[in-house]
Design a protein around this motif. Structure first.
Motif, short mmCIF file in Angstrom:
data_model
loop_
_atom_site.label_atom_id
_atom_site.label_comp_id
_atom_site.label_asym_id
_atom_site.label_seq_id
_atom_site.Cartn_x
_atom_site.Cartn_y
_atom_site.Cartn_z
N ARG A 1 1.17 4.12 -3.07
CA ARG A 1 0.66 5.48 -2.86
C ARG A 1 1.76 6.53 -2.77
O ARG A 1 1.57 7.67 -3.20
CB ARG A 1 -0.20 5.53 -1.59
N GLY B 1 -2.85 7.73 -7.43
CA GLY B 1 -4.03 7.20 -6.77
C GLY B 1 -5.34 7.69 -7.37
O GLY B 1 -6.32 7.88 -6.66
N GLU C 1 0.83 -1.20 0.00
CA GLU C 1 0.00 0.00 0.00
C GLU C 1 0.87 1.26 0.00
O GLU C 1 0.63 2.20 -0.77
CB GLU C 1 -0.93 0.02 1.21
N THR D 1 -13.49 3.78 -3.23
CA THR D 1 -13.28 3.75 -1.78
C THR D 1 -11.85 3.26 -1.51
O THR D 1 -11.23 2.63 -2.38
CB THR D 1 -14.27 2.81 -1.09
N PRO D 2 -11.30 3.53 -0.33
CA PRO D 2 -9.96 3.03 -0.02
C PRO D 2 -9.83 1.52 -0.18
O PRO D 2 -8.80 1.02 -0.66
CB PRO D 2 -9.75 3.45 1.44
N THR D 3 -10.87 0.78 0.20
CA THR D 3 -10.82 -0.68 0.06
C THR D 3 -10.86 -1.09 -1.41
O THR D 3 -10.12 -1.98 -1.83
CB THR D 3 -12.00 -1.33 0.82
N TRP E 1 -9.73 0.62 -3.87
CA TRP E 1 -8.42 0.96 -4.42
C TRP E 1 -7.38 -0.12 -4.08
O TRP E 1 -6.60 -0.54 -4.94
CB TRP E 1 -7.96 2.32 -3.90
N LYS E 2 -7.36 -0.58 -2.84
CA LYS E 2 -6.40 -1.61 -2.44
C LYS E 2 -6.59 -2.88 -3.27
O LYS E 2 -5.62 -3.49 -3.74
CB LYS E 2 -6.58 -1.94 -0.95
#
Length: 224
Positions: free
Chosen positions: A43, A140, A39, A152-154, A156-157
């Protein structure tokens, strides 16, 4: 100032490396797990990575291959594994150098300076195309025909994990472990929900995905 990502689950060594790097005017990022490392690298784009192979959640070889799928950033392995086979495997996977623990700090910094001097060690912004969408991993961001697409952050991961291995199956358990932690490995329903969301945002026809493919009962795959 060069940004160095240090990946190790030994708190004392992590602290020692941070102090020594700061003393030599490096900016330091740290990660104690493979998930944190991937991560942070995706980023923040460090100038080099110091990587322990024996992490609690992922094998360091998988991290090397994941980074090499989209990045040329220098990777120096710092490992207690000292056999020739271990060293050859790490270098074949894409590591730039290998230093066996325990090591002399001056030798580590000499090797770090050497990899940072190599041509092409500066990171170039990496983009991946998913249908009509452009994914800028360092920034990002996701841009489609109608402009910016918010993930959402999840989401994206999960997307970065799949993009890091184009055409290759990523086991569902691996994604669950990296995104939510080891305790989530049996919760495949998490992935089904988030993959459905990603397909709605990125696929021309979410019900017939062309790029974010499910391998039933096994995992997921990104097809360029």
């Amino acid at each position: 100032m060069n940004h160095i990502l240090v990946v190790d689950d030994e708190p004392q060594l992590l602290r020692a490396l941070r102090i020594n790097l700061h003393a030599r005017d490096y900016d330091v990022l740290t990660a104690a797990t493979g998930a944190e490392a991937l991560e942070s690298a995706g980023r923040l784009i460090p100038d080099a990575v110091l990587l322990d192979l024996g992490l609690p959640d992922l094998d360091g070889m998988d991290i090397i291959r994941g980074l090499r799928a989209w990045s040329a950033m220098p990777i120096i392995v710092l490992s207690g594994r000292s056999t020739t086979t271990d060293k050859v495997d790490a270098l074949d996977a894409g590591a730039d150098d290998y230093l066996t623990k325990p090591f002399v700090m001056d030798e580590l910094f000499a090797r770090l300076r050497a990899v940072l001097r190599r041509p092409g060690s500066e990171e170039i912004a990496t983009t991946v195309t998913v249908g009509e969408h452009i994914i800028d991993i360092p920034a990002g961001t996701v841009t489609g025909p109608r402009g910016a697409v918010r993930l959402t952050p999840t989401e994206w991961k999960i997307l970065v994990l799949l993009l890091s291995a184009p055409g290759r199956l990523v086991p569902g358990r691996q994604i669950l472990r990296e995104v939510w932690g080891p305790e989530a490995e049996s919760h495949g329903n998490y992935l089904r929900v988030y993959l459905a969301g990603l397909r709605r945002k990125l696929e021309p026809n979410p019900t017939r995905p062309r790029h974010l493919i499910t391998e039933p009962g096994i995992g997921y795959r990104f097809e360029p």
